[in-house]
Design a protein around this motif. Structure first.
Motif, short mmCIF file in Angstrom:
data_model
loop_
_atom_site.label_atom_id
_atom_site.label_comp_id
_atom_site.label_asym_id
_atom_site.label_seq_id
_atom_site.Cartn_x
_atom_site.Cartn_y
_atom_site.Cartn_z
N SER A 2 6.48 11.32 -11.78
CA SER A 2 5.41 10.47 -11.54
C SER A 2 5.71 9.41 -10.44
O SER A 2 7.01 9.12 -10.22
N VAL A 3 4.78 9.21 -9.63
CA VAL A 3 4.99 8.24 -8.43
C VAL A 3 3.94 7.17 -8.49
O VAL A 3 2.86 7.41 -9.17
N GLN A 4 4.15 5.89 -8.12
CA GLN A 4 3.10 5.01 -7.91
C GLN A 4 2.91 4.61 -6.61
O GLN A 4 3.77 4.68 -5.67
N ILE A 5 1.47 4.76 -6.33
CA ILE A 5 1.26 4.23 -4.76
C ILE A 5 0.81 2.98 -4.86
O ILE A 5 0.02 2.41 -5.54
N ARG A 6 1.37 2.35 -3.91
CA ARG A 6 1.02 0.93 -3.80
C ARG A 6 1.20 0.34 -2.49
O ARG A 6 1.69 1.24 -1.36
N ASP A 12 9.99 -2.44 2.21
CA ASP A 12 9.85 -0.92 2.26
C ASP A 12 9.90 -0.41 3.87
O ASP A 12 10.35 0.88 3.68
N ALA A 55 4.58 5.86 -1.60
CA ALA A 55 4.44 6.51 -3.06
C ALA A 55 6.21 6.10 -3.49
O ALA A 55 6.89 6.25 -2.92
N GLU A 56 6.10 5.52 -4.62
CA GLU A 56 7.32 5.00 -5.23
C GLU A 56 7.74 5.90 -6.34
O GLU A 56 6.91 5.83 -7.22
N GLU A 58 10.28 7.26 -9.73
CA GLU A 58 10.66 6.55 -11.05
C GLU A 58 11.73 5.58 -10.98
O GLU A 58 11.87 4.61 -11.52
N SER A 60 12.24 3.53 -8.40
CA SER A 60 11.64 2.62 -7.42
C SER A 60 12.27 2.99 -5.82
O SER A 60 11.76 2.38 -5.09
N ALA A 98 -5.24 8.24 -1.71
CA ALA A 98 -4.96 6.76 -1.76
C ALA A 98 -5.44 6.00 -0.27
O ALA A 98 -6.10 5.00 -0.35
#
Length: 172
Positions: A2-6, A12, A55-56, A58, A60, A98
């Motif tokens: 799973s990735v988090q898009i932020r 970064d 895209a981060e 798991e 980070s 996104a």
């Protein structure tokens, strides 16, 4: 995975250059150019402005990013890159979606890009995300075509412009 898009933060930016260079290695292997321009530095990318999402993973770590340029009333998807070790997991598609949402939320009704027509992870991928081939019709896009010609990208295959309608702005 799973990735988090932020939205990207300053910390970064140095990772984006590495991600793009590693992702570009796949294109370099396919096209076999004599030379390939490296990714922009963090300072160059920051100077370009626009919307940058990461895209981060798991742990980070930044495993991919998308950069949307904003120009005279338009939004242009300049770059999507995912580390090759994380390819084929839907991260690139999630980044594109996104980017579409971010451009729509910023008030844009279209998102454009320029890419290679025959590279599987270029135009065919973007077509599967709703983008269609179109002609450059404004100064910004004609400038991109001129830049690509000056860089000699056309010797590696047909370059096309693609665009997608984003629908009504959510900022209304």
């Amino acid at each position: 995975m799973s990735v988090q898009i932020r939205p990207a933060v300053a910390a970064d930016l140095p990772h984006l250059e590495r991600v793009e260079n590693e992702a570009d290695a796949l294109l370099v292997d396919l096209l076999q150019p004599d030379q390939w321009h490296p990714a922009p530095t963090d300072a160059e990318r920051l100077a370009d402005g626009g919307i940058i999402l990461v895209a981060e993973g798991e742990d980070s770590a930044v495993v991919g990013f998308v950069h949307v340029l904003e120009f005279d009333g338009g939004a242009h998807l300049e770059q999507v890159s995912v580390l090759p070790a994380f390819g084929g997991r839907g991260i690139g598609r999630a980044l594109v979606e996104a980017a579409k949402d971010a451009a729509r939320n910023a008030g844009y009704d279209r998102l454009t890009l320029r890419t290679f027509a025959d590279v599987p992870w270029n135009a065919p991928f973007y077509a599967s995300a709703g983008f269609v081939i179109e002609e450059p019709t404004d100064d910004f896009h004609r400038m991109l075509v001129e830049t690509e010609t000056r860089l000699g990208l056309d010797r590696f295959g047909l370059r096309v412009q693609m665009g997608v309608d984003l629908g009504a702005s959510r900022r209304d």
